[in-house]
Design an enzyme around this catalytic site. Structure first.
Site, PDB file in Angstrom:
ATOM      1  N   TYR A   1     -17.469   0.857  -3.976  1.00 44.77           N
ATOM      2  CA  TYR A   1     -17.234  -0.483  -3.439  1.00 44.77           C
ATOM      3  C   TYR A   1     -18.242  -0.855  -2.342  1.00 44.77           C
ATOM      4  O   TYR A   1     -17.942  -1.730  -1.517  1.00 44.77           O
ATOM      5  CB  TYR A   1     -15.808  -0.590  -2.903  1.00 44.77           C
TER       6      TYR A   1
ATOM      7  N   LYS B   1      -5.547   0.865 -11.227  1.00 42.91           N
ATOM      8  CA  LYS B   1      -5.554   1.250  -9.812  1.00 42.91           C
ATOM      9  C   LYS B   1      -4.274   2.005  -9.411  1.00 42.91           C
ATOM     10  O   LYS B   1      -3.288   2.005 -10.159  1.00 42.91           O
ATOM     11  CB  LYS B   1      -5.718  -0.012  -8.958  1.00 42.91           C
TER      12      LYS B   1
HETATM   13  P1  CMP Z   1     -11.622  -5.562  -7.411  1.00 43.35           P
HETATM   14  O1  CMP Z   1     -11.818  -6.486  -8.545  1.00 43.35           O
HETATM   15  O2  CMP Z   1     -11.467  -4.113  -7.680  1.00 43.35           O
HETATM   16  O3  CMP Z   1     -12.851  -5.773  -6.390  1.00 43.35           O
HETATM   17  C1  CMP Z   1     -12.744  -5.655  -5.014  1.00 43.35           C
HETATM   18  C2  CMP Z   1     -11.339  -5.409  -4.558  1.00 43.35           C
HETATM   19  O4  CMP Z   1     -11.113  -5.697  -3.195  1.00 43.35           O
HETATM   20  C3  CMP Z   1     -10.403  -6.375  -5.285  1.00 43.35           C
HETATM   21  O5  CMP Z   1     -10.299  -6.041  -6.633  1.00 43.35           O
HETATM   22  C4  CMP Z   1      -9.155  -6.229  -4.458  1.00 43.35           C
HETATM   23  O6  CMP Z   1      -8.449  -5.025  -4.743  1.00 43.35           O
HETATM   24  C5  CMP Z   1      -9.762  -6.106  -3.056  1.00 43.35           C
HETATM   25  N1  CMP Z   1      -9.783  -7.409  -2.368  1.00 43.35           N
HETATM   26  C6  CMP Z   1     -10.507  -8.502  -2.668  1.00 43.35           C
HETATM   27  N2  CMP Z   1     -10.287  -9.499  -1.798  1.00 43.35           N
HETATM   28  C7  CMP Z   1      -9.395  -9.012  -0.892  1.00 43.35           C
HETATM   29  C8  CMP Z   1      -8.779  -9.549   0.250  1.00 43.35           C
HETATM   30  N3  CMP Z   1      -9.036 -10.792   0.675  1.00 43.35           N
HETATM   31  N4  CMP Z   1      -7.926  -8.765   0.934  1.00 43.35           N
HETATM   32  C9  CMP Z   1      -7.676  -7.493   0.527  1.00 43.35           C
HETATM   33  N5  CMP Z   1      -8.252  -6.915  -0.582  1.00 43.35           N
HETATM   34  C10 CMP Z   1      -9.089  -7.670  -1.273  1.00 43.35           C
END
Ligand code: CMP
Length: 140
Positions: free
Chosen positions: A51, A11
């Site tokens: 997403y 990322k």
């Molecule tokens: P990822 O595994 O890429 O999947 C969804 C993404 O959302 C996660 O990693 C984080 O980067 C982000 N994410 C998940 N939960 C939260 C949260 N509570 N607050 C902010 N970002 C989040």
């Protein structure tokens, strides 16, 4: 055990901190074969599509802004049980809760800027691989 594929994203936070080489080295040492790779910058629309599953979550807009804030590096990885193996070495979404030695513990900053993404199921891995790569780009 079955050899299969998963999708990995390094990322923008990790890319800006010049951690790409360290993360790829880590993954190769953990037994992953990199069978496709590209560096790119997502458009807002692409990030929202990738997403989409999180579109009703309170952190969605922030997540999109973060994911388009810089370059990312995307890989297709092959290994025995690639999806579950990657999730093990990636660690908990929140680096503060991730096990010692996992990628997110080593290189993540916080729950949003958590260094890497890995597919959460084989079905999603196939969807995510097809989102980023054409068949021609993946070594078979
Ligand atoms: P990822 O595994 O890429 O999947 C969804 C993404 O959302 C996660 O990693 C984080 O980067 C982000 N994410 C998940 N939960 C939260 C949260 N509570 N607050 C902010 N970002 C989040």
């Amino acid at each position: 055990m079955e050899i299969n594929k998963t999708l990995s994203i390094i990322k923008p936070d990790a890319m800006k901190s010049k951690l790409q080489g360290k993360i790829l080295d880590y993954l190769e040492n953990k037994g992953f074969k990199i069978i496709a790779q590209k560096k790119m910058r997502l458009t807002k629309k692409q990030a929202e599509t990738f997403y989409a599953i999180h579109k009703d979550r309170p952190f969605f807009n922030e997540l999109i802004e973060f994911m388009i804030s810089g370059d990312i590096s995307v890989q297709v990885l092959e290994a025995d049980n690639a999806v579950s193996h990657y999730r093990e070495v990636m660690g908990n979404t929140d680096p503060a809760n991730a096990d010692e030695g996992t990628l997110r513990k080593l290189y993540g900053n916080n729950i949003q800027c958590n260094a890497v993404h890995g597919s959460d199921s084989q079905e999603n891995a196939n969807i995510e691989i097809n989102f980023f790569f054409s068949k021609l780009e993946v070594i078979n």
